[in-house]
Design a protein around this motif. Structure first.
Motif, PDB file in Angstrom:
ATOM      1  N   PHE A 180       0.991  -1.590  -0.135  1.00 26.41           N
ATOM      2  CA  PHE A 180       0.114  -0.153  -0.068  1.00 26.41           C
ATOM      3  C   PHE A 180       0.919   1.203  -0.341  1.00 26.41           C
ATOM      4  CE2 PHE A 180      -3.007   2.978   2.096  1.00 26.41           C
ATOM      5  CZ  PHE A 180      -3.692   3.316   1.372  1.00 26.41           C
ATOM      6  N   GLY A 181       1.808   1.586   0.859  1.00 26.49           N
ATOM      7  CA  GLY A 181       3.236   2.337   0.938  1.00 26.49           C
ATOM      8  C   GLY A 181       3.925   2.852  -0.130  1.00 26.49           C
ATOM      9  N   LYS A 182       4.337   1.128  -0.646  1.00 25.82           N
ATOM     10  CA  LYS A 182       5.861   1.151  -1.816  1.00 25.82           C
ATOM     11  C   LYS A 182       5.342   2.042  -2.385  1.00 25.82           C
ATOM     12  CE  LYS A 182       8.239  -1.839  -4.666  1.00 25.82           C
ATOM     13  NZ  LYS A 182       7.906  -3.421  -5.579  1.00 25.82           N
ATOM     14  N   PHE A 183       4.221   2.946  -3.571  1.00 22.01           N
ATOM     15  CA  PHE A 183       4.326   4.262  -4.001  1.00 22.01           C
ATOM     16  C   PHE A 183       4.669   5.163  -3.744  1.00 22.01           C
ATOM     17  CE2 PHE A 183       2.731   6.864  -6.955  1.00 22.01           C
ATOM     18  CZ  PHE A 183       3.362   7.066  -7.905  1.00 22.01           C
ATOM     19  N   SER A 184       4.067   5.510  -2.169  1.00 22.70           N
ATOM     20  CA  SER A 184       4.805   6.838  -1.684  1.00 22.70           C
ATOM     21  C   SER A 184       6.628   6.701  -1.037  1.00 22.70           C
ATOM     22  CB  SER A 184       3.723   6.983  -0.656  1.00 22.70           C
ATOM     23  OG  SER A 184       2.075   7.037  -0.556  1.00 22.70           O
ATOM     24  N   ALA A 185       6.733   5.431  -1.002  1.00 20.59           N
ATOM     25  CA  ALA A 185       7.960   5.869  -0.516  1.00 20.59           C
ATOM     26  C   ALA A 185       8.752   5.841  -1.135  1.00 20.59           C
ATOM     27  CB  ALA A 185       8.649   4.274   0.536  1.00 20.59           C
ATOM     28  N   ARG A 186       8.473   4.895  -2.849  1.00 16.93           N
ATOM     29  CA  ARG A 186       9.509   5.314  -3.929  1.00 16.93           C
ATOM     30  C   ARG A 186       9.189   6.961  -4.378  1.00 16.93           C
ATOM     31  NH1 ARG A 186      11.181   1.939  -1.918  1.00 16.93           N
ATOM     32  NH2 ARG A 186      11.009  -0.354  -2.727  1.00 16.93           N
ATOM     33  N   LEU A 187       8.284   7.271  -4.256  1.00 20.94           N
ATOM     34  CA  LEU A 187       8.005   8.955  -4.966  1.00 20.94           C
ATOM     35  C   LEU A 187       8.971  10.104  -3.968  1.00 20.94           C
ATOM     36  CD1 LEU A 187       5.811  10.478  -7.307  1.00 20.94           C
ATOM     37  CD2 LEU A 187       4.116  10.369  -4.945  1.00 20.94           C
ATOM     38  N   ASP A 188       8.777   9.598  -2.887  1.00 22.01           N
ATOM     39  CA  ASP A 188       9.254  10.577  -1.658  1.00 22.01           C
ATOM     40  C   ASP A 188      11.175   9.990  -1.901  1.00 22.01           C
ATOM     41  OD1 ASP A 188       9.587  12.245   1.269  1.00 22.01           O
ATOM     42  OD2 ASP A 188      11.077  10.255   1.686  1.00 22.01           O
ATOM     43  N   ASP A 189      11.803   9.116  -2.311  1.00 24.59           N
ATOM     44  CA  ASP A 189      12.824   8.640  -2.629  1.00 24.59           C
ATOM     45  C   ASP A 189      13.511   9.180  -3.923  1.00 24.59           C
ATOM     46  OD1 ASP A 189      13.236   6.800  -0.468  1.00 24.59           O
ATOM     47  OD2 ASP A 189      13.075   5.403  -2.120  1.00 24.59           O
ATOM     48  N   ILE A 190      11.917   9.512  -4.600  1.00 18.84           N
ATOM     49  CA  ILE A 190      12.741  10.171  -6.387  1.00 18.84           C
ATOM     50  C   ILE A 190      12.497  12.080  -5.583  1.00 18.84           C
ATOM     51  CG2 ILE A 190      11.694  11.828  -8.582  1.00 18.84           C
ATOM     52  CD1 ILE A 190      10.824   8.653  -8.605  1.00 18.84           C
ATOM     53  N   ALA A 191      11.938  12.736  -5.002  1.00 17.45           N
ATOM     54  CA  ALA A 191      11.921  14.358  -4.539  1.00 17.45           C
ATOM     55  C   ALA A 191      13.041  14.065  -3.672  1.00 17.45           C
ATOM     56  CB  ALA A 191      10.651  13.654  -3.161  1.00 17.45           C
ATOM     57  N   ASN A 192      13.292  13.348  -2.798  1.00 15.42           N
ATOM     58  CA  ASN A 192      14.781  13.972  -1.505  1.00 15.42           C
ATOM     59  C   ASN A 192      15.627  13.782  -2.384  1.00 15.42           C
ATOM     60  OD1 ASN A 192      13.373  15.181   0.760  1.00 15.42           O
ATOM     61  ND2 ASN A 192      12.573  13.157   0.814  1.00 15.42           N
ATOM     62  N   TYR A 193      16.041  12.748  -3.563  1.00 15.24           N
ATOM     63  CA  TYR A 193      17.221  12.734  -4.123  1.00 15.24           C
ATOM     64  C   TYR A 193      18.382  13.814  -4.510  1.00 15.24           C
ATOM     65  CZ  TYR A 193      20.961  10.070  -6.889  1.00 15.24           C
ATOM     66  OH  TYR A 193      21.944   9.378  -7.459  1.00 15.24           O
ATOM     67  N   ILE A 194      17.611  14.858  -4.943  1.00 11.81           N
ATOM     68  CA  ILE A 194      18.779  16.023  -5.312  1.00 11.81           C
ATOM     69  C   ILE A 194      18.946  16.357  -2.967  1.00 11.81           C
ATOM     70  CG2 ILE A 194      18.990  18.058  -6.091  1.00 11.81           C
ATOM     71  CD1 ILE A 194      17.747  16.503  -8.794  1.00 11.81           C
ATOM     72  N   PRO A 195      17.504  16.947  -2.933  1.00 12.22           N
ATOM     73  CA  PRO A 195      17.966  17.623  -1.464  1.00 12.22           C
ATOM     74  C   PRO A 195      18.634  17.015  -0.469  1.00 12.22           C
ATOM     75  CG  PRO A 195      15.907  17.786  -2.859  1.00 12.22           C
ATOM     76  CD  PRO A 195      16.604  17.129  -3.224  1.00 12.22           C
ATOM     77  N   ALA A 196      18.872  15.559  -0.598  1.00 13.21           N
ATOM     78  CA  ALA A 196      19.714  15.780   0.921  1.00 13.21           C
ATOM     79  C   ALA A 196      21.296  15.514   0.804  1.00 13.21           C
ATOM     80  CB  ALA A 196      19.780  13.368   0.565  1.00 13.21           C
ATOM     81  N   ARG A 197      21.138  15.129  -0.757  1.00 16.16           N
ATOM     82  CA  ARG A 197      22.737  15.163  -1.613  1.00 16.16           C
ATOM     83  C   ARG A 197      23.522  17.266  -1.145  1.00 16.16           C
ATOM     84  NH1 ARG A 197      21.241  11.473  -2.420  1.00 16.16           N
ATOM     85  NH2 ARG A 197      21.663   9.233  -3.133  1.00 16.16           N
ATOM     86  N   ILE A 198      22.786  17.510  -1.428  1.00 23.04           N
ATOM     87  CA  ILE A 198      23.002  18.926  -1.179  1.00 23.04           C
ATOM     88  C   ILE A 198      22.504  19.209   1.049  1.00 23.04           C
ATOM     89  CG2 ILE A 198      21.894  21.307  -1.341  1.00 23.04           C
ATOM     90  CD1 ILE A 198      20.591  20.820  -4.326  1.00 23.04           C
TER      91      ILE A 198
END
Length: 301
Positions: A180-198
């Motif tokens: 149920f939460g798999k898509f939400s988790a992956r979406l969050d991974d994508i949204a945070n990919y660049i900000p986390a590294r910055i």
């Protein structure tokens, strides 16, 4: 780019923090998630996609509507000011700083900040958890929403918060939410990919170095440890903070009565003190100086 709006939003949050007299938009997003889950839950990836898409669509539509009305009804200068105030509710810089600083005086409050079991934590474990929370949430609660507000305006910042809220509520790898939460988790991974590294790079650049710090930390050094985290993003700012402070973060922790073997991040002491929390929080003052200098340059250009 929404430079003026994002600068006002960050500064407004730093001075005033959360609006306690209104129901926070993130709480309303959470209410929607709970309502949807209660009415339509199934252990299904497709049903989880419907949850995420519907929430993001609602938030995007409403925030676009707000941005349009502000542009139509207000003078450009007043529009920037009001947009900045609205945008500030997506940034949690002051709340994060105050919450982590409070752990020095009230260590028992750590249970409000982390999901791990806190009943039997030692003082060092509490300090470690506080610093990990601070480092990780610098990305989720400060840098990421600021960047999305800067680039996409109010809709960008609020859509990001909706994605982050989805992940925090249903993005777990357990029996109920694995599908149920798999898509939400992956979406969050994508949204945070660049900000986390910055965020990790900013920590490496601005944190004060002392005799306990790893000398001459290359900008990419955090990646060596950060990639060990279960999340593709969360480990990077944690590793950068650990390397800057000359301590080890992470390690085994108890969740729901079971010990989870987690990777260690950084090099140095495993015993964490109150002073280490204070040193971690010094990032805020140094980042504020960098932020003001960069903001002044952007406005001047």
């Amino acid at each position: 780019m929404y430079v003026d709006t994002s600068i006002i939003a960050y500064l407004f949050d730093r001075v005033f923090g959360e609006f306690n007299f209104i129901r926070h938009p993130v709480v309303l997003m959470g209410d929607y998630i709970l309502w949807f889950e209660k009415r339509f839950y199934q252990s299904s990836v497709i049903r989880g996609i419907w949850l995420a898409v519907s929430l993001v669509a609602v938030v995007f539509s409403l925030s676009c509507g707000v941005q349009y009305l502000l542009s139509e009804w207000l003078h450009p200068t007043l529009q920037i000011l009001v947009s900045g105030i609205i945008g500030s509710v997506t940034i949690a810089s002051k709340m994060l700083y105050d919450s982590v600083k409070d752990i020095i005086v009230n260590p028992q409050d750590i249970n409000y900040l982390v999901s791990r079991d806190t009943k039997h934590l030692s003082a060092s474990d509490i300090h470690r958890a506080a610093i990990e929370t601070y480092a990780e949430n610098l990305s989720d609660g400060v840098i990421a929403p600021f960047l999305y507000l800067l680039i996409f305006g109010i809709p960008g910042a609020f859509v990001y918060k909706s994605i982050n809220t989805l992940d925090s509520m249903v993005g777990y790898k357990n029996k109920r939410y694995e599908k149920f939460g798999k898509f939400s988790a992956r979406l969050d991974d994508i949204a945070n990919y660049i900000p986390a590294r910055i965020t990790a790079i900013l920590i490496t650049l601005v944190m004060p170095k002392n005799k306990n710090s790893v000398k001459n930390i290359p900008l990419y050094r955090f990646y060596r440890y950060g990639r060990r985290h279960d999340s593709p993003n969360a480990g990077h700012p944690i590793a950068a903070m650990a390397l800057s402070l000359g301590i080890k973060l992470g390690g085994p922790a108890s969740y729901f009565g079971k010990i989870k073997k987690k990777a260690w991040f950084g090099e140095g002491r495993e015993s964490i003190t109150e002073n280490d929390i204070t040193r971690a929080l010094s990032f805020q003052r140094r980042f504020n100086i960098l932020f003001l200098l960069c903001s002044g340059l952007l406005l001047w250009v």
